[in-house]
Design a protein around this motif. Structure first.
Motif, PDB file in Angstrom:
ATOM      1  N   ASP A 175       0.860  -1.180   0.000  1.00  0.00           N
ATOM      2  CA  ASP A 175       0.000   0.000   0.000  1.00  0.00           C
ATOM      3  C   ASP A 175       0.902   1.238   0.000  1.00  0.00           C
ATOM      4  O   ASP A 175       1.549   1.538   0.999  1.00  0.00           O
ATOM      5  CB  ASP A 175      -0.888  -0.019   1.255  1.00  0.00           C
ATOM      6  N   SER A 176       0.959   1.935  -1.128  1.00  0.00           N
ATOM      7  CA  SER A 176       1.926   3.033  -1.234  1.00  0.00           C
ATOM      8  C   SER A 176       1.528   4.212  -0.345  1.00  0.00           C
ATOM      9  O   SER A 176       2.365   5.004   0.071  1.00  0.00           O
ATOM     10  CB  SER A 176       2.058   3.492  -2.679  1.00  0.00           C
ATOM     11  N   PHE A 177       0.255   4.324   0.005  1.00  0.00           N
ATOM     12  CA  PHE A 177      -0.190   5.390   0.909  1.00  0.00           C
ATOM     13  C   PHE A 177       0.428   5.204   2.301  1.00  0.00           C
ATOM     14  O   PHE A 177       0.889   6.146   2.942  1.00  0.00           O
ATOM     15  CB  PHE A 177      -1.715   5.377   0.982  1.00  0.00           C
ATOM     16  N   LEU A 178       0.439   3.921   2.742  1.00  0.00           N
ATOM     17  CA  LEU A 178       1.059   3.631   4.038  1.00  0.00           C
ATOM     18  C   LEU A 178       2.558   3.919   3.993  1.00  0.00           C
ATOM     19  O   LEU A 178       3.150   4.369   4.972  1.00  0.00           O
ATOM     20  CB  LEU A 178       0.818   2.173   4.427  1.00  0.00           C
ATOM     21  N   ASP A 179       3.178   3.672   2.832  1.00  0.00           N
ATOM     22  CA  ASP A 179       4.602   3.979   2.682  1.00  0.00           C
ATOM     23  C   ASP A 179       4.847   5.459   2.931  1.00  0.00           C
ATOM     24  O   ASP A 179       5.776   5.842   3.635  1.00  0.00           O
ATOM     25  CB  ASP A 179       5.074   3.621   1.275  1.00  0.00           C
ATOM     26  N   LEU A 180       3.992   6.297   2.335  1.00  0.00           N
ATOM     27  CA  LEU A 180       4.140   7.750   2.503  1.00  0.00           C
ATOM     28  C   LEU A 180       4.031   8.129   3.968  1.00  0.00           C
ATOM     29  O   LEU A 180       4.846   8.886   4.500  1.00  0.00           O
ATOM     30  CB  LEU A 180       3.055   8.485   1.710  1.00  0.00           C
ATOM     31  N   GLN A 181       3.004   7.572   4.642  1.00  0.00           N
ATOM     32  CA  GLN A 181       2.810   7.878   6.063  1.00  0.00           C
ATOM     33  C   GLN A 181       4.012   7.420   6.871  1.00  0.00           C
ATOM     34  O   GLN A 181       4.494   8.120   7.755  1.00  0.00           O
ATOM     35  CB  GLN A 181       1.563   7.156   6.576  1.00  0.00           C
ATOM     36  N   TYR A 182       4.481   6.220   6.533  1.00  0.00           N
ATOM     37  CA  TYR A 182       5.603   5.667   7.278  1.00  0.00           C
ATOM     38  C   TYR A 182       6.824   6.570   7.152  1.00  0.00           C
ATOM     39  O   TYR A 182       7.509   6.859   8.129  1.00  0.00           O
ATOM     40  CB  TYR A 182       5.936   4.267   6.786  1.00  0.00           C
ATOM     41  N   ARG A 183       7.049   7.043   5.921  1.00  0.00           N
ATOM     42  CA  ARG A 183       8.254   7.853   5.703  1.00  0.00           C
ATOM     43  C   ARG A 183       8.173   9.178   6.449  1.00  0.00           C
ATOM     44  O   ARG A 183       9.178   9.657   6.976  1.00  0.00           O
ATOM     45  CB  ARG A 183       8.473   8.064   4.207  1.00  0.00           C
ATOM     46  N   ALA A 184       6.978   9.764   6.519  1.00  0.00           N
ATOM     47  CA  ALA A 184       6.825  11.023   7.266  1.00  0.00           C
ATOM     48  C   ALA A 184       7.175  10.792   8.733  1.00  0.00           C
ATOM     49  O   ALA A 184       7.901  11.568   9.360  1.00  0.00           O
ATOM     50  CB  ALA A 184       5.402  11.542   7.130  1.00  0.00           C
ATOM     51  N   GLN A 185       6.680   9.684   9.318  1.00  0.00           N
ATOM     52  CA  GLN A 185       6.960   9.399  10.724  1.00  0.00           C
ATOM     53  C   GLN A 185       8.408   9.005  10.931  1.00  0.00           C
ATOM     54  O   GLN A 185       9.009   9.315  11.948  1.00  0.00           O
ATOM     55  CB  GLN A 185       6.032   8.288  11.244  1.00  0.00           C
ATOM     56  N   SER A 186       8.943   8.304   9.937  1.00  0.00           N
ATOM     57  CA  SER A 186      10.330   7.859  10.047  1.00  0.00           C
ATOM     58  C   SER A 186      11.266   9.059  10.124  1.00  0.00           C
ATOM     59  O   SER A 186      12.253   9.057  10.867  1.00  0.00           O
ATOM     60  CB  SER A 186      10.650   6.982   8.854  1.00  0.00           C
ATOM     61  N   MET A 187      10.912  10.128   9.368  1.00  0.00           N
ATOM     62  CA  MET A 187      11.711  11.349   9.432  1.00  0.00           C
ATOM     63  C   MET A 187      11.626  11.956  10.836  1.00  0.00           C
ATOM     64  O   MET A 187      12.630  12.317  11.441  1.00  0.00           O
ATOM     65  CB  MET A 187      11.213  12.345   8.400  1.00  0.00           C
ATOM     66  N   GLN A 188      10.395  12.016  11.376  1.00  0.00           N
ATOM     67  CA  GLN A 188      10.203  12.548  12.731  1.00  0.00           C
ATOM     68  C   GLN A 188      10.997  11.737  13.744  1.00  0.00           C
ATOM     69  O   GLN A 188      11.617  12.282  14.654  1.00  0.00           O
ATOM     70  CB  GLN A 188       8.710  12.492  13.115  1.00  0.00           C
ATOM     71  N   LEU A 189      10.956  10.412  13.551  1.00  0.00           N
ATOM     72  CA  LEU A 189      11.640   9.524  14.497  1.00  0.00           C
ATOM     73  C   LEU A 189      13.150   9.742  14.422  1.00  0.00           C
ATOM     74  O   LEU A 189      13.828   9.847  15.446  1.00  0.00           O
ATOM     75  CB  LEU A 189      11.282   8.074  14.177  1.00  0.00           C
ATOM     76  N   GLY A 190      13.676   9.824  13.195  1.00  0.00           N
ATOM     77  CA  GLY A 190      15.109  10.056  13.010  1.00  0.00           C
ATOM     78  C   GLY A 190      15.520  11.359  13.671  1.00  0.00           C
ATOM     79  O   GLY A 190      16.524  11.429  14.382  1.00  0.00           O
ATOM     80  N   TYR A 191      14.701  12.398  13.468  1.00  0.00           N
ATOM     81  CA  TYR A 191      14.994  13.704  14.049  1.00  0.00           C
ATOM     82  C   TYR A 191      14.940  13.618  15.576  1.00  0.00           C
ATOM     83  O   TYR A 191      15.877  14.023  16.269  1.00  0.00           O
ATOM     84  CB  TYR A 191      13.985  14.726  13.532  1.00  0.00           C
ATOM     85  N   GLY A 192      13.830  13.049  16.072  1.00  0.00           N
ATOM     86  CA  GLY A 192      13.600  12.999  17.529  1.00  0.00           C
ATOM     87  C   GLY A 192      14.673  12.213  18.253  1.00  0.00           C
ATOM     88  O   GLY A 192      15.221  12.683  19.249  1.00  0.00           O
ATOM     89  N   THR A 193      15.016  11.020  17.761  1.00  0.00           N
ATOM     90  CA  THR A 193      15.984  10.193  18.498  1.00  0.00           C
ATOM     91  C   THR A 193      17.372  10.820  18.446  1.00  0.00           C
ATOM     92  O   THR A 193      18.076  10.850  19.457  1.00  0.00           O
ATOM     93  CB  THR A 193      16.066   8.752  17.950  1.00  0.00           C
ATOM     94  N   THR A 194      17.752  11.369  17.289  1.00  0.00           N
ATOM     95  CA  THR A 194      19.090  11.963  17.194  1.00  0.00           C
ATOM     96  C   THR A 194      19.192  13.192  18.083  1.00  0.00           C
ATOM     97  O   THR A 194      20.185  13.390  18.792  1.00  0.00           O
ATOM     98  CB  THR A 194      19.395  12.337  15.738  1.00  0.00           C
ATOM     99  N   ARG A 195      18.129  14.023  18.059  1.00  0.00           N
ATOM    100  CA  ARG A 195      18.127  15.228  18.893  1.00  0.00           C
ATOM    101  C   ARG A 195      18.170  14.844  20.373  1.00  0.00           C
ATOM    102  O   ARG A 195      18.912  15.432  21.157  1.00  0.00           O
ATOM    103  CB  ARG A 195      16.863  16.021  18.582  1.00  0.00           C
ATOM    104  N   THR A 196      17.366  13.815  20.738  1.00  0.00           N
ATOM    105  CA  THR A 196      17.372  13.364  22.128  1.00  0.00           C
ATOM    106  C   THR A 196      18.768  12.899  22.528  1.00  0.00           C
ATOM    107  O   THR A 196      19.252  13.238  23.605  1.00  0.00           O
ATOM    108  CB  THR A 196      16.371  12.210  22.320  1.00  0.00           C
ATOM    109  N   ASP A 197      19.423  12.151  21.633  1.00  0.00           N
ATOM    110  CA  ASP A 197      20.765  11.652  21.944  1.00  0.00           C
ATOM    111  C   ASP A 197      21.713  12.797  22.284  1.00  0.00           C
ATOM    112  O   ASP A 197      22.400  12.759  23.307  1.00  0.00           O
ATOM    113  CB  ASP A 197      21.337  10.871  20.755  1.00  0.00           C
ATOM    114  N   SER A 198      21.737  13.830  21.423  1.00  0.00           N
ATOM    115  CA  SER A 198      22.735  14.875  21.706  1.00  0.00           C
ATOM    116  C   SER A 198      22.306  15.743  22.881  1.00  0.00           C
ATOM    117  O   SER A 198      23.144  16.117  23.696  1.00  0.00           O
ATOM    118  CB  SER A 198      23.070  15.710  20.468  1.00  0.00           C
TER     119      SER A 198
END
Lengths: 437, 292
Positions: free
Chosen positions: A73-96
């Motif tokens: 389902d390519s729609f779910l892919d889009l949603q996943y990628r939006a959250q994945s960006m948030q997650l990447g940002y959030g975890t890296t920011r939390t780490d530093s």
């Protein structure tokens, strides 16, 4: 036109072959049950063209596998990628930011707040015994400790920032992870386009490409454009030009005005105007105001400054004129403690240095808590989207086992149909017209 | 998909258990600012307040030591003044012989030296009665001039509250010819030695008045120091009370509620164990188990 006697054999054969392909697709699914990024595939069957059987109508001729569909389902892919960006940002920011927070060592007996308190206490002790060498020595020692712990904290912030810069360069430098992904992605683009050109559907290559896109989305904000011929061009972080255009990689990567993801968090941590830089400047302002306030009271009494703050190197030190022998509690007689008293009162000043330090700690704490919350939310959301994605694209062993049975039985039934036709032909060929033989 | 869900949930619970364990081990509710930024700011403020209170108590202790030594010396000074007054009364009567007057005059000279000695008293190497010129003895042997200064020795005993703990020698003994104790005693000594009718009259008249005034001066200073001492005692009690209160507040903000944390911990542990068990049960079941 009459229909061939042997048609039944052909029809059964088609059935056998189709069921076999379906079994193959099922076992491919089972083999890839734990492959990351794999999408379930399904053999798509379609009835073959019918024969005209006048005057009865159309006679079916069996089945053919027309393609292997990739269930996704390519729609779910889009949603996943939006959250994945948030997650990447959030975890890296939390780490530093967590590293920044750890260096504060607050609330506790080893942070700057405790050092500041013992510095004010030392002034008060000196006020109690302005003539005492011991009190002067203790004051100088406390002042040095305070200065060095403020300097060490600033160095710590700088280290966290430098680590982020290093991580960022490992990620985005030539030969780094980003370029590796982009190259593989471009290669896959080419391979998929070539395969589609000859009418094939390279499902497994597309899975691999989608997985790379997931990876890219955790690194930065991803915008994709499908050219309809099998290639996907990828733009990172709202850049003016795409990073991956068909089978070519634009390297060095185009500047990202709005990166997001892990790269965004690292850029912010490493930037001279980023979050950690503002902590450093706030700490600098705190050291500066400590210096100004202490000197404003100390200088008129002693004729020299007490602290010296160098804003360029962010270094707080004692004025060279301040030694245990020369430090003074007041301007007048040996017993005059007016300056020391006024200095010890600075600890109670509303909106004074203690307050501004507490504000810095509260601000850092709030921002770390925010970053943690963002990361936790993004994690929960991306997990739930991943669950939904898996429920479509993932391999369910139960379902595959059921299919295995279904196609096996289908194969057996087609074989039985062939046997039946065979025995019918046997009757026709070997036993017909033998009357009287 | 199920497996992933179970792993995520187990990790989640494990993180919470470890956080609770951290709280139990440290006994602190706040282990880092992000646990509760507002409470951290408050804890830092309370810690500063506490450090201040401890410091003020130390200041009060020092001030009390200073005043108690001062009181002690002032009592000696009062005795000296009383003795001098008795001698004066004895010397001023007409029946006292010239020789006796001379002896009394010698005794008065001795008392002058004793008064100066007392005024030169030190506490921890610092002159008590010399103002802020603590390194200087207020009176030299040769002259009656006050060598100290008019400075106040101030101790801070609360935020913005300070007390003056010293008594100046010049307020009691005087500075040269200013009609205070030393000047009066010198006059008495001279009148006793002079022995003329005018001298005798002065002994019973202006000298006695001067003596009483000097006694008043000493008693006034004593009263002042005494009231400072009682003020310090009150401050000490008040500071101890406030400290107790602030400690309680700080503990409320910073420290973990052990009973509640313990219960939370055992609850999380049992949740973790049942999640593990449930996970193991779900992961094992598969259609494969039921197919030949």
């Amino acid at each position: 036109m009459s229909i061939s006697t042997f048609m039944g054999l052909q029809t059964s054969l088609r059935g056998l072959v189709a069921q076999q392909r379906a079994l193959d697709a099922t076992s491919h699914n089972i083999s890839n049950a734990s492959t990351t990024g794999y999408s379930r595939q399904e053999a798509q069957m379609q009835a073959t063209d019918a024969l005209l059987d006048r005057p009865a109508g159309m006679l079916g001729t069996g089945v053919d596998v027309v393609g292997y569909a990739r269930i996704r389902d390519s729609f779910l892919d889009l949603q996943y990628r939006a959250q994945s960006m948030q997650l990447g940002y959030g975890t890296t920011r939390t780490d530093s930011l967590e590293q920044v927070e750890l260096r504060l060592a607050e609330p506790g007996d080893n942070g700057i707040a405790a050092r500041l308190n013992s510095f004010w206490s030392s002034w008060s002790d000196l006020a109690n015994a302005p003539e005492s060498g011991a009190a002067r020595g203790a004051l100088i020692a406390d002042a040095r400790t305070l200065a060095s712990s403020i300097n060490a904290l600033d160095d710590g912030f700088e280290t966290v920032s430098a680590q982020a810069a290093q991580q960022l360069s490992l990620l985005t430098a030539t030969g780094g992870e980003l370029q590796g992904i982009a190259r593989e992605f471009a290669g896959l683009n080419g391979a998929i386009r070539d395969a589609q050109h000859v009418g094939a559907q390279p499902n497994d290559l597309m899975d691999r490409r989608d997985m790379l896109l997931d990876k890219l989305s955790s690194l930065a904000q991803v915008t994709v454009a499908d050219d309809g011929a099998g290639s996907i061009s990828v733009t990172l972080g709202g850049a003016a030009a795409p990073l991956i255009d068909g089978s070519t990689v634009n390297w060095p990567a185009p500047a990202m005005p709005n990166p997001g993801g892990k790269i965004g968090a690292l850029m912010d941590a490493a930037s001279p105007t980023g979050t950690i830089a503002t902590y450093r400047s706030e700490l600098g302002a705190f050291a500066q105001s400590l210096t100004t306030k202490v000197n404003a009271i100390y200088n008129p009494a002693a004729g020299t400054n007490f602290f010296a703050y160098d804003a360029a190197t962010a270094t707080l030190s004692l004025d060279p004129g301040v030694t245990p022998a020369t430090v003074r509690a007041g301007a007048g007689a040996p017993g005059d403690n007016s300056a020391a008293l006024a200095l010890s009162e600075l600890s109670n000043e509303p909106g004074g240095v203690n307050d501004s330090y507490a504000q810095l700690v509260t601000r850092i704490g709030t921002e770390v808590a925010d970053a943690k919350r963002t990361a936790t939310n993004a994690n929960a959301l991306s997990n739930s989207i991943e669950d939904r994605r898996q429920s479509t694209a993932g391999v369910s062993l139960d379902e595959e086992m059921t299919n295995l049975i279904r196609f096996q039985r289908g194969y057996q039934a087609a074989a039985r149909a062939m046997t039946t036709t065979d025995s019918m032909l046997d009757t026709l060929i070997n036993r017909t017209g033998r009357v009287g033989l | 998909m199920i497996t992933r869900g179970i792993v995520t949930d187990l990790n989640d619970i494990a993180t919470r258990v470890s956080h609770t364990q951290q709280k139990l081990a440290s006994g602190k509710e706040l282990t880092r600012p992000s646990d509760d930024p507002f409470a951290t700011g408050r804890a830092i403020g309370l810690r500063t307040e506490l450090a201040g209170l401890e410091q003020y108590q130390r200041n009060v202790d020092d001030a009390e030591a200073w005043t108690s030594v001062t009181e002690n010396k002032l009592s000696t000074m009062t005795d000296i003044v009383h003795s001098a007054r008795e001698l004066l009364v004895r010397g001023s009567t007409g029946t006292t012989s010239v020789g006796d007057r001379k002896i009394i005059a010698d005794e008065i000279d001795g008392l002058i030296a004793a008064a100066k000695d007392t005024a030169n008293a030190t506490y921890a190497g610092r002159s008590l009665f010399a103002g802020t010129a603590t390194a200087t003895k207020p009176y030299g042997a040769a002259s009656d001039a006050y060598l100290g200064d008019a400075g106040d020795v101030v101790r801070s005993i609360g935020p913005g509250v300070s007390v003056i703990v010293n008594a100046r020698g010049s307020d009691m003994l005087g500075n040269g010819a200013d009609g205070k104790l030393l000047n009066t005693l010198r006059d008495i000594s001279a009148h006793l030695r002079g022995g003329s009718a005018a001298d005798i009259a002065a002994l019973g008249g202006s000298d006695l008045v001067g003596m009483d005034r000097s006694l008043d001066n000493v008693l006034n200073v004593r009263a002042q120091v005494g009231s400072t001492a009682s003020r310090l005692e009150a401050a000490n009690n008040r500071l101890a009370e406030i400290e107790e209160g602030v400690r309680g507040l700080l503990s409320k903000v910073e420290d973990a509620d052990m009973a509640a944390t313990m219960i939370e911990y055992s609850m999380q542990q049992s949740v973790y164990q049942s999640a593990l068990r449930a996970g193991a049960g779900i992961v094992q079941a598969s259609l494969l188990d039921f197919l030949r």
